[in-house]
Motif scaffolding. Structure first.
Motif, PDB file in Angstrom:
ATOM      1  N   LEU A  96      -0.981   7.824  -0.665  1.00  0.00           N
ATOM      2  CA  LEU A  96      -0.207   6.683  -0.398  1.00  0.00           C
ATOM      3  C   LEU A  96       0.488   6.788   0.865  1.00  0.00           C
ATOM      4  O   LEU A  96       1.154   7.880   1.174  1.00  0.00           O
ATOM      5  N   GLU A 133       3.904   6.694   2.235  1.00  0.00           N
ATOM      6  CA  GLU A 133       5.624   6.960   1.629  1.00  0.00           C
ATOM      7  C   GLU A 133       6.565   6.833   2.997  1.00  0.00           C
ATOM      8  O   GLU A 133       6.090   6.987   4.212  1.00  0.00           O
ATOM      9  N   TYR A 165       1.185   9.228   5.244  1.00  0.00           N
ATOM     10  CA  TYR A 165       0.369   9.460   4.115  1.00  0.00           C
ATOM     11  C   TYR A 165       0.443  10.848   3.253  1.00  0.00           C
ATOM     12  O   TYR A 165       0.812  11.843   3.757  1.00  0.00           O
ATOM     13  N   GLY A 200       0.789  -1.101   0.052  1.00  0.00           N
ATOM     14  CA  GLY A 200      -0.129   0.027   0.006  1.00  0.00           C
ATOM     15  C   GLY A 200       1.023   1.309   0.062  1.00  0.00           C
ATOM     16  O   GLY A 200       0.386   2.558  -0.044  1.00  0.00           O
ATOM     17  N   SER A 201       2.123   1.067   0.149  1.00  0.00           N
ATOM     18  CA  SER A 201       3.015   2.330  -0.083  1.00  0.00           C
ATOM     19  C   SER A 201       3.292   2.730  -1.539  1.00  0.00           C
ATOM     20  O   SER A 201       3.340   1.755  -2.472  1.00  0.00           O
ATOM     21  N   ALA A 202       4.014   3.772  -1.626  1.00  0.00           N
ATOM     22  CA  ALA A 202       4.261   4.370  -3.090  1.00  0.00           C
ATOM     23  C   ALA A 202       5.602   3.476  -3.133  1.00  0.00           C
ATOM     24  O   ALA A 202       5.593   3.078  -4.462  1.00  0.00           O
TER      25      ALA A 202
END
Length: 145
Positions: free
Chosen positions: A83, A85, A104, A53-55
């Motif tokens: 997202l 980060e 986020y 779910g992260s960049a």
């Protein structure tokens, strides 16, 4: 980078409007030179793979390994959803990584351009401390899970 630095980045955008280029760097995993706590000596530390779910995980899923991304030609909702980060600076705390290093962000509002390196190599300090070259083993060592 800490949350306060994000505010500085936003101020730079507002105050310099077109006179500054905000460049971001992301990584999925690798090694960094960082301390466990403020004032500690910097160690050669292994960086955990990025959270789902992260960049960084999204960029890793592209399969490109490394790339440069110019945000200006992106249109519509591309990379507009918030997202997670990861920010790693002079401190890296893998045991509290989600709380200590993730936030986020709307990445298009944060950076003008971005460089992604799927796996980083730690910078070697000018003043090598004892044990720096003894790399920290991955969390899964010795099992490789």
């Amino acid at each position: 980078m800490q949350r306060g630095e994000l505010n500085v980045g936003q101020l730079v955008r507002e105050k310099t409007a077109g006179e500054a280029l905000l460049v971001g760097f992301t990584t999925y995993t690798g090694h960094v030179t960082a301390a466990q706590e403020w004032g500690d000596t910097a160690d050669h530390r292994w960086v955990r793979p990025a959270l789902e779910g992260s960049a960084e995980a999204l960029f890793h899923q592209s399969g490109l390994g490394r790339f440069y991304l110019d945000m200006s030609p992106l249109h519509g909702d591309t990379l507009r959803e918030p997202l997670l980060e990861r920010a790693i600076g002079v401190i890296y705390r893998p045991e509290t990584e989600r709380l200590s290093h993730y936030f986020y962000v709307d990445i298009r509002d944060q950076f003008d351009v971005l460089f992604h390196l799927d796996e980083t190599t730690a910078l070697e300090p000018l003043d090598l401390t004892e044990g720096w070259d003894q790399q920290e083993p991955p969390e899964t060592w010795p099992f490789g899970i």
